[in-house]
Design an enzyme around this catalytic site. Structure first.
Site, PDB file in Angstrom:
ATOM      1  N   HIS A  43       0.890  -1.163   0.034  1.00  0.00           N
ATOM      2  CA  HIS A  43      -0.086   0.092  -0.039  1.00  0.00           C
ATOM      3  C   HIS A  43       1.065   1.266  -0.069  1.00  0.00           C
ATOM      4  O   HIS A  43       2.237   1.141  -0.039  1.00  0.00           O
ATOM      5  CB  HIS A  43      -0.813  -0.024   1.159  1.00  0.00           C
ATOM      6  CG  HIS A  43      -0.405   0.016   2.558  1.00  0.00           C
ATOM      7  ND1 HIS A  43       0.416  -1.035   2.966  1.00  0.00           N
ATOM      8  CD2 HIS A  43      -0.375   0.963   3.526  1.00  0.00           C
ATOM      9  CE1 HIS A  43       0.757  -0.974   4.158  1.00  0.00           C
ATOM     10  NE2 HIS A  43       0.361   0.221   4.572  1.00  0.00           N
ATOM     11  N   HIS A  62       1.398   4.005   1.917  1.00  0.00           N
ATOM     12  CA  HIS A  62       1.992   4.671   2.931  1.00  0.00           C
ATOM     13  C   HIS A  62       3.546   4.718   2.976  1.00  0.00           C
ATOM     14  O   HIS A  62       3.932   3.618   2.630  1.00  0.00           O
ATOM     15  CB  HIS A  62       1.287   3.978   4.222  1.00  0.00           C
ATOM     16  CG  HIS A  62       0.018   4.231   4.824  1.00  0.00           C
ATOM     17  ND1 HIS A  62      -0.738   3.348   5.676  1.00  0.00           N
ATOM     18  CD2 HIS A  62      -0.996   5.196   4.183  1.00  0.00           C
ATOM     19  CE1 HIS A  62      -1.916   3.861   5.704  1.00  0.00           C
ATOM     20  NE2 HIS A  62      -2.087   4.985   4.790  1.00  0.00           N
ATOM     21  N   ASP A 117       5.738   4.433   4.977  1.00  0.00           N
ATOM     22  CA  ASP A 117       6.618   3.340   5.594  1.00  0.00           C
ATOM     23  C   ASP A 117       6.735   1.931   5.016  1.00  0.00           C
ATOM     24  O   ASP A 117       7.376   1.104   5.212  1.00  0.00           O
ATOM     25  CB  ASP A 117       6.615   3.151   6.935  1.00  0.00           C
ATOM     26  CG  ASP A 117       4.973   2.698   7.230  1.00  0.00           C
ATOM     27  OD1 ASP A 117       3.901   3.132   6.511  1.00  0.00           O
ATOM     28  OD2 ASP A 117       4.593   1.955   8.111  1.00  0.00           O
ATOM     29  N   HIS A 118       5.821   2.147   3.807  1.00  0.00           N
ATOM     30  CA  HIS A 118       5.865   0.694   2.775  1.00  0.00           C
ATOM     31  C   HIS A 118       6.374   0.974   1.321  1.00  0.00           C
ATOM     32  O   HIS A 118       7.248   0.195   0.936  1.00  0.00           O
ATOM     33  CB  HIS A 118       4.413   0.269   3.004  1.00  0.00           C
ATOM     34  CG  HIS A 118       4.071  -0.508   4.225  1.00  0.00           C
ATOM     35  ND1 HIS A 118       4.232  -1.653   4.633  1.00  0.00           N
ATOM     36  CD2 HIS A 118       3.644   0.293   5.238  1.00  0.00           C
ATOM     37  CE1 HIS A 118       3.842  -1.877   5.985  1.00  0.00           C
ATOM     38  NE2 HIS A 118       3.271  -0.743   6.280  1.00  0.00           N
ATOM     39  N   HIS A 164      -7.672  -0.789   5.198  1.00  0.00           N
ATOM     40  CA  HIS A 164      -6.717  -0.184   5.808  1.00  0.00           C
ATOM     41  C   HIS A 164      -6.247   1.191   4.772  1.00  0.00           C
ATOM     42  O   HIS A 164      -6.180   2.417   5.377  1.00  0.00           O
ATOM     43  CB  HIS A 164      -5.317  -0.903   6.221  1.00  0.00           C
ATOM     44  CG  HIS A 164      -4.201   0.007   6.780  1.00  0.00           C
ATOM     45  ND1 HIS A 164      -4.207   0.347   8.077  1.00  0.00           N
ATOM     46  CD2 HIS A 164      -3.034   0.260   6.278  1.00  0.00           C
ATOM     47  CE1 HIS A 164      -3.140   0.766   8.273  1.00  0.00           C
ATOM     48  NE2 HIS A 164      -2.250   1.000   7.194  1.00  0.00           N
ATOM     49  N   ASP A 207      -0.367  -4.178   6.036  1.00  0.00           N
ATOM     50  CA  ASP A 207      -1.057  -3.875   7.084  1.00  0.00           C
ATOM     51  C   ASP A 207      -2.709  -4.341   6.947  1.00  0.00           C
ATOM     52  O   ASP A 207      -3.334  -3.435   7.808  1.00  0.00           O
ATOM     53  CB  ASP A 207      -1.010  -2.321   7.118  1.00  0.00           C
ATOM     54  CG  ASP A 207       0.480  -1.903   7.677  1.00  0.00           C
ATOM     55  OD1 ASP A 207       1.257  -2.650   7.787  1.00  0.00           O
ATOM     56  OD2 ASP A 207       0.558  -0.540   7.805  1.00  0.00           O
ATOM     57  N   HIS A 252       4.331  -5.360   9.924  1.00  0.00           N
ATOM     58  CA  HIS A 252       4.965  -4.721  11.295  1.00  0.00           C
ATOM     59  C   HIS A 252       5.186  -5.804  12.239  1.00  0.00           C
ATOM     60  O   HIS A 252       4.406  -6.787  12.232  1.00  0.00           O
ATOM     61  CB  HIS A 252       4.084  -3.577  11.746  1.00  0.00           C
ATOM     62  CG  HIS A 252       4.038  -2.420  11.137  1.00  0.00           C
ATOM     63  ND1 HIS A 252       4.766  -1.600  11.026  1.00  0.00           N
ATOM     64  CD2 HIS A 252       3.243  -2.289   9.954  1.00  0.00           C
ATOM     65  CE1 HIS A 252       4.402  -0.366  10.382  1.00  0.00           C
ATOM     66  NE2 HIS A 252       3.614  -0.951   9.599  1.00  0.00           N
TER      67      HIS A 252
END
Length: 309
Positions: free
Chosen positions: A103, A105, A107-108, A159, A183, A222
């Protein structure tokens, strides 16, 4: 004050090396334990059909280097720290061809552009136009290949509206499949409903991911396992599978080792969000519908204060 300066964080510990040398022995020991626990280790899951190296990133993220054993071709899932990925690729002597983005975001997907600069020509897949450096947008049931491995894209919005999980199999293999869930599904938990609904997460977890073979190994985005299991224990205090998994996960984390992968079979025993049809979970939130149970659980989890023990 000296103790705080030493054990506040791993970075503080490193920066306070001089003070550390002159600290009392008991404080040195406590600080060393915290420093050790802050170091997250990589891990390699080896099967005859594929290898998966878990690469810790940022504070609690995971990147995954997926290697086809037969052809030595590889894909990387969510390469937020590209330098670490390049090092792993060189270590294994594989040819990286593919980026699988779960996705958008940061941090990905935030490492995608740098990943392309370091290794030009990579194919970057994702299910959302917001994914950085996207070269090919995918949707539900699209099929990809990495060497001899088959990768099926599973559309799991909630998400984020464009979230994709990647299900990996190999023809004629008796080894467990793998699914990279970003996530959407965590060990003992699920992602927040930032851009979706309980109905969507119910479909993603129960119908789509829950419909995969139970031996499928789950690689999530995570390291949230301990806190997730503490919530699971709150929901089902008499569930021994939760208690046993929590004790195991605490030990793994104290050694800097990952608690991943789990299997779908395991998730159905201790993950409250996969157990929304169970009477014990429904009774906890005073619901009789699995979708309403999902909605109530997520709302409760969002406000849950994780016990420190």
């Amino acid at each position: 004050m000296l103790f705080r300066s030493l054990v506040g964080s791993a970075c503080t510990l490193l920066g306070a090396a001089t003070a550390f040398k002159f600290a009392p022995v008991e404080i040195q020991a406590q600080a060393a334990v915290l420093l050790h626990s802050a170091v997250r280790k990589s891990s390699l899951v080896e099967q005859s059909n594929m290898r998966v190296e878990l690469l810790p990133a940022l504070t609690d993220n995971y990147m995954y280097l997926l290697i086809d054993v037969d052809t030595r071709e590889a894909a990387i899932v969510d390469p937020v720290e590209p330098i670490k990925v390049v090092e792993a690729v060189r270590k294994h002597g594989v040819k990286l061809t593919t980026v699988l983005t779960t996705h958008h975001h940061w941090d990905h997907a935030g490492g995608n552009e740098k990943m392309l600069k370091l290794m030009p020509g990579l194919r970057v897949y994702g299910g959302d136009d917001r994914v950085d450096a996207l070269t090919k947008k995918v949707s539900h049931s699209n099929n990809l290949k990495v060497g001899s491995l088959n990768i099926k894209c599973l559309f799991t919005p909630c998400h984020t509206t464009g979230h994709i999980c990647y299900y990996v199999t190999k023809d004629k293999s008796t080894e467990p499949p793998a699914v990279f869930t970003g996530d959407t599904l965590f060990v003992a938990g699920c992602g927040k409903f930032f851009e979706g609904t309980a109905e969507q997460m119910h479909k993603a977890l129960i119908d789509i991911l829950g419909g995969l073979p139970t031996e499928t190994r789950v690689y999530c985005g995570h390291e949230y396992t301990v806190s997730n299991l503490k919530f699971a224990r709150h929901v089902e205090p008499d569930n021994e599978d939760i208690q046993n998994k929590l004790a195991w996960a605490k030990e793994k984390c104290s050694n800097g080792e990952p608690t991943i992968p789990s299997t779908l079979a395991e998730e159905f025993t201790f993950n409250p969000f996969m157990r929304v049809k169970e009477k014990s979970v429904q009774d906890h939130v005073k619901q009789t519908s699995s979708i309403e149970t999902m909605r109530s659980l997520r709302k409760e989890k969002d406000g849950f204060r994780v016990p420190k023990e």
